[in-house]
Motif scaffolding. Structure first.
Motif, PDB file in Angstrom:
ATOM      1  N   LEU A 103      -2.357 -44.834  -0.422  1.00 49.15           N
ATOM      2  CA  LEU A 103      -1.801 -44.138   0.741  1.00 49.15           C
ATOM      3  C   LEU A 103      -2.712 -43.005   1.214  1.00 49.15           C
ATOM      4  CD1 LEU A 103       2.009 -44.085  -0.121  1.00 49.15           C
ATOM      5  CD2 LEU A 103       0.798 -45.556   1.475  1.00 49.15           C
ATOM      6  N   MET A 104      -3.304 -42.281   0.256  1.00 53.86           N
ATOM      7  CA  MET A 104      -4.224 -41.204   0.652  1.00 53.86           C
ATOM      8  C   MET A 104      -5.400 -41.769   1.437  1.00 53.86           C
ATOM      9  SD  MET A 104      -4.041 -39.046  -2.866  1.00 53.86           S
ATOM     10  CE  MET A 104      -5.499 -38.072  -2.665  1.00 53.86           C
ATOM     11  N   ASN A 105      -5.944 -42.873   0.964  1.00 51.72           N
ATOM     12  CA  ASN A 105      -7.067 -43.498   1.675  1.00 51.72           C
ATOM     13  C   ASN A 105      -6.634 -43.986   3.052  1.00 51.72           C
ATOM     14  OD1 ASN A 105      -8.821 -43.059  -0.431  1.00 51.72           O
ATOM     15  ND2 ASN A 105      -8.409 -45.033  -1.396  1.00 51.72           N
ATOM     16  N   PHE A 106      -5.415 -44.525   3.092  1.00 53.11           N
ATOM     17  CA  PHE A 106      -4.870 -45.010   4.363  1.00 53.11           C
ATOM     18  C   PHE A 106      -4.671 -43.846   5.332  1.00 53.11           C
ATOM     19  CE2 PHE A 106      -1.493 -46.547   7.159  1.00 53.11           C
ATOM     20  CZ  PHE A 106      -1.996 -47.786   7.519  1.00 53.11           C
ATOM     21  N   PHE A 107      -4.058 -42.769   4.867  1.00 60.38           N
ATOM     22  CA  PHE A 107      -3.801 -41.620   5.741  1.00 60.38           C
ATOM     23  C   PHE A 107      -5.113 -41.011   6.257  1.00 60.38           C
ATOM     24  CE2 PHE A 107       0.328 -40.710   3.190  1.00 60.38           C
ATOM     25  CZ  PHE A 107       0.985 -41.688   3.899  1.00 60.38           C
ATOM     26  N   ARG A 108      -6.163 -41.086   5.435  1.00 64.69           N
ATOM     27  CA  ARG A 108      -7.449 -40.500   5.843  1.00 64.69           C
ATOM     28  C   ARG A 108      -8.316 -41.505   6.603  1.00 64.69           C
ATOM     29  NH1 ARG A 108      -8.390 -38.007  -0.141  1.00 64.69           N
ATOM     30  NH2 ARG A 108      -7.688 -35.886   0.218  1.00 64.69           N
ATOM     31  N   GLY A 109      -7.828 -42.738   6.716  1.00 66.96           N
ATOM     32  CA  GLY A 109      -8.582 -43.761   7.445  1.00 66.96           C
ATOM     33  C   GLY A 109      -9.831 -44.217   6.706  1.00 66.96           C
ATOM     34  N   GLU A 110      -9.790 -44.167   5.355  1.00 69.70           N
ATOM     35  CA  GLU A 110     -10.991 -44.526   4.582  1.00 69.70           C
ATOM     36  C   GLU A 110     -10.914 -45.984   4.121  1.00 69.70           C
ATOM     37  OE1 GLU A 110     -12.706 -40.428   2.998  1.00 69.70           O
ATOM     38  OE2 GLU A 110     -10.949 -41.037   1.872  1.00 69.70           O
ATOM     39  N   LEU A 111     -11.278 -46.882   5.046  1.00 70.27           N
ATOM     40  CA  LEU A 111     -11.151 -48.316   4.767  1.00 70.27           C
ATOM     41  C   LEU A 111     -12.073 -48.763   3.637  1.00 70.27           C
ATOM     42  CD1 LEU A 111     -10.861 -49.939   8.317  1.00 70.27           C
ATOM     43  CD2 LEU A 111      -9.069 -49.535   6.637  1.00 70.27           C
ATOM     44  N   ARG A 159     -12.986 -47.155   1.055  1.00 65.38           N
ATOM     45  CA  ARG A 159     -12.394 -46.789  -0.235  1.00 65.38           C
ATOM     46  C   ARG A 159     -11.265 -47.754  -0.611  1.00 65.38           C
ATOM     47  NH1 ARG A 159     -12.490 -41.590  -2.638  1.00 65.38           N
ATOM     48  NH2 ARG A 159     -14.230 -40.386  -1.871  1.00 65.38           N
ATOM     49  N   ILE A 160     -10.487 -48.164   0.383  1.00 66.29           N
ATOM     50  CA  ILE A 160      -9.426 -49.145   0.090  1.00 66.29           C
ATOM     51  C   ILE A 160     -10.080 -50.443  -0.389  1.00 66.29           C
ATOM     52  CG2 ILE A 160      -7.556 -50.550   1.065  1.00 66.29           C
ATOM     53  CD1 ILE A 160      -6.915 -48.240   2.956  1.00 66.29           C
ATOM     54  N   ALA A 161     -11.172 -50.838   0.274  1.00 62.75           N
ATOM     55  CA  ALA A 161     -11.858 -52.086  -0.089  1.00 62.75           C
ATOM     56  C   ALA A 161     -12.443 -52.028  -1.497  1.00 62.75           C
ATOM     57  CB  ALA A 161     -12.972 -52.375   0.917  1.00 62.75           C
ATOM     58  N   ARG A 162     -12.822 -50.822  -1.944  1.00 63.72           N
ATOM     59  CA  ARG A 162     -13.389 -50.695  -3.296  1.00 63.72           C
ATOM     60  C   ARG A 162     -12.310 -50.709  -4.367  1.00 63.72           C
ATOM     61  NH1 ARG A 162     -17.295 -46.957  -0.942  1.00 63.72           N
ATOM     62  NH2 ARG A 162     -16.123 -45.137  -1.631  1.00 63.72           N
ATOM     63  N   GLY A 163     -11.018 -50.626  -3.969  1.00 61.93           N
ATOM     64  CA  GLY A 163      -9.913 -50.576  -4.929  1.00 61.93           C
ATOM     65  C   GLY A 163      -9.574 -51.955  -5.470  1.00 61.93           C
ATOM     66  N   GLY A 164      -8.290 -52.191  -5.734  1.00 57.22           N
ATOM     67  CA  GLY A 164      -7.864 -53.475  -6.292  1.00 57.22           C
ATOM     68  C   GLY A 164      -7.980 -53.487  -7.807  1.00 57.22           C
ATOM     69  N   PRO A 165      -7.634 -54.632  -8.445  1.00 60.62           N
ATOM     70  CA  PRO A 165      -7.630 -54.708  -9.920  1.00 60.62           C
ATOM     71  C   PRO A 165      -9.010 -54.502 -10.544  1.00 60.62           C
ATOM     72  CG  PRO A 165      -6.552 -56.624  -8.945  1.00 60.62           C
ATOM     73  CD  PRO A 165      -7.166 -55.860  -7.820  1.00 60.62           C
ATOM     74  N   VAL A 166     -10.069 -55.014  -9.867  1.00 55.09           N
ATOM     75  CA  VAL A 166     -11.442 -54.785 -10.335  1.00 55.09           C
ATOM     76  C   VAL A 166     -12.164 -54.100  -9.180  1.00 55.09           C
ATOM     77  CG1 VAL A 166     -13.574 -55.826 -11.211  1.00 55.09           C
ATOM     78  CG2 VAL A 166     -11.367 -56.882 -11.726  1.00 55.09           C
ATOM     79  N   SER A 212       5.619 -52.931  -4.046  1.00 58.89           N
ATOM     80  CA  SER A 212       5.406 -53.593  -2.764  1.00 58.89           C
ATOM     81  C   SER A 212       4.158 -53.035  -2.067  1.00 58.89           C
ATOM     82  CB  SER A 212       6.660 -53.388  -1.914  1.00 58.89           C
ATOM     83  OG  SER A 212       6.461 -53.902  -0.650  1.00 58.89           O
ATOM     84  N   ILE A 213       3.986 -51.709  -2.115  1.00 61.04           N
ATOM     85  CA  ILE A 213       2.798 -51.093  -1.494  1.00 61.04           C
ATOM     86  C   ILE A 213       1.525 -51.616  -2.172  1.00 61.04           C
ATOM     87  CG2 ILE A 213       1.525 -48.912  -1.204  1.00 61.04           C
ATOM     88  CD1 ILE A 213       4.247 -47.499  -0.918  1.00 61.04           C
ATOM     89  N   LEU A 214       1.573 -51.687  -3.517  1.00 61.20           N
ATOM     90  CA  LEU A 214       0.369 -52.121  -4.241  1.00 61.20           C
ATOM     91  C   LEU A 214       0.022 -53.582  -3.934  1.00 61.20           C
ATOM     92  CD1 LEU A 214      -1.689 -50.920  -6.161  1.00 61.20           C
ATOM     93  CD2 LEU A 214      -0.423 -51.896  -8.065  1.00 61.20           C
ATOM     94  N   ARG A 215       1.047 -54.427  -3.882  1.00 63.51           N
ATOM     95  CA  ARG A 215       0.787 -55.849  -3.581  1.00 63.51           C
ATOM     96  C   ARG A 215       0.216 -56.009  -2.168  1.00 63.51           C
ATOM     97  NH1 ARG A 215       5.843 -57.794  -6.702  1.00 63.51           N
ATOM     98  NH2 ARG A 215       4.884 -58.076  -8.750  1.00 63.51           N
ATOM     99  N   THR A 216       0.757 -55.246  -1.231  1.00 65.39           N
ATOM    100  CA  THR A 216       0.245 -55.321   0.149  1.00 65.39           C
ATOM    101  C   THR A 216      -1.207 -54.859   0.178  1.00 65.39           C
ATOM    102  OG1 THR A 216       2.456 -54.758   0.916  1.00 65.39           O
ATOM    103  CG2 THR A 216       0.689 -54.572   2.527  1.00 65.39           C
ATOM    104  N   SER A 217      -1.475 -53.782  -0.555  1.00 68.35           N
ATOM    105  CA  SER A 217      -2.839 -53.247  -0.585  1.00 68.35           C
ATOM    106  C   SER A 217      -3.816 -54.256  -1.200  1.00 68.35           C
ATOM    107  CB  SER A 217      -2.836 -51.936  -1.380  1.00 68.35           C
ATOM    108  OG  SER A 217      -4.129 -51.600  -1.749  1.00 68.35           O
ATOM    109  N   ASP A 218      -3.390 -54.949  -2.254  1.00 69.32           N
ATOM    110  CA  ASP A 218      -4.281 -55.929  -2.886  1.00 69.32           C
ATOM    111  C   ASP A 218      -4.657 -57.047  -1.912  1.00 69.32           C
ATOM    112  OD1 ASP A 218      -4.334 -54.489  -5.177  1.00 69.32           O
ATOM    113  OD2 ASP A 218      -3.052 -55.823  -6.353  1.00 69.32           O
TER     114      ASP A 218
END
Ligand code: SF4
Length: 298
Positions: free
Chosen positions: A166-174, A176-183, A251-257
């Motif tokens: 959510l922090m990455n989303f609120f800051r518009g840091e795509l 960083r979101i792409a670097r997340g996930g399980p690995v 639900s947020i985590l699954r959507t993010s993945d």
């Protein structure tokens, strides 16, 4: 309250699954959740798993579980130099490593960068968490690589993961979101040890319960800098929504993945990972954040 499975005395009530569990069935529920995730992140036969430990519940439960499941683990502790906090948590990490017969590899900001985090905060103009996050990531990656680790396990729980998304989303840091996930990581590179988060589906509350019922001693002291963190504001907001609508965090985590997969295809940099022009470490920018901060402070 009685266990939904066997009717014995319950030790936990989990609103998101609408179930109560006794000690035996809570352990079964919790360990099954982690074990289902592990093969997606780690190869038990091949991986040498650096485990970032701090002395807190999440990292110690993670170390305990990976060791219990016979992974080849290498515990690593980063001492940032936070007086009255890190010095109090380290003994818990040392104790568990002793009990499991594992060597704890300790590294520190002072030895690596010449200053403790407390000194950086006094002398630099940024908040503690900015320095801490960047330098800890840098030092963990270098140490895991030096010790021959093929993966680096981080004790982020479900709450941490959702807050980060959510922090990455609120800051518009795509990116960083792409670097997340399980690995973590968009592309592979020999200088970058991929990070995995075995407890990312387990809530903070579940980790506390697992530690308590299995006798895993941990430090519950909070970092003195935590109160200044933006993360705290996001945490309170998410907890409020979760209490009214259980299951929101998962639900947020699954959507993010799902988003991560799409974003990685879109944002994959051409020509592989870049390296910092000053220190040679993997970097998203010409000069990595650790060198940018070092140049500011020193
Ligand atoms: Fe580091 Fe901030 Fe966490 Fe404290 S709260 S350990 S300064 S990231």
């Amino acid at each position: 309250m009685k266990c939904s499975k066997c009717g014995a005395k319950a030790v936990a009530w989990l609103p998101a699954s609408n179930a109560a569990y006794c000690k035996k069935h809570f352990n079964y529920y919790y360990e099954r959740k982690v074990k289902r995730l592990l093969p997606k992140m780690l190869d038990q036969k091949k991986d040498v798993v650096g485990v970032g430990v701090s002395g807190g519940k999440d990292s110690l439960v993670m170390l305990w579980l990976l060791h219990k499941n016979r992974f080849n683990v290498v515990p690593i502790l980063v001492d940032e130099g936070i007086k009255g906090y890190r010095d109090k948590t380290i003994p818990y990490a040392e104790k568990l490593c002793r009990e499991l017969g594992l060597e704890l590899h300790k590294v520190s900001f002072r030895e690596e960068y010449g200053k403790t985090l407390d000194e950086m905060v006094k002398e630099g103009g940024r908040n503690a968490c900015s320095y801490c996050g960047v330098f800890r990531r840098d030092l963990l990656n270098k140490t895991a690589r030096r010790l021959g680790c093929t993966k680096l396990a981080i004790g982020h729980n479900l709450d941490d993961e959702v807050q980060s998304v959510l922090m990455n989303f609120f800051r518009g840091e795509l990116e960083r979101i792409a670097r997340g996930g399980p690995v973590t990581g968009i592309i592979e590179d020999p200088k970058f040890v991929p990070r995995v988060k075995p407890l990312r589906m387990c809530s903070e509350k579940e980790n506390v319960i697992y530690a308590l019922i299995n006798g895993i001693e941990y430090s519950d002291i909070e970092c003195p800098y935590a109160t200044t963190a933006y993360r705290g504001v996001v945490r309170d907001a998410v907890n409020m929504i979760e209490s009214r609508y259980p299951g929101t965090k998962i639900s947020i985590l699954r959507t993010s993945d799902r988003l991560v997969e799409i974003l990685r295809r879109e944002l994959k940099p051409e020509g592989g990972l870049r390296y910092c022009s000053e220190c040679g470490e993997p970097s998203a920018e010409k000069v990595c954040k650790a060198c940018q901060f070092r140049n500011e402070i020193f």
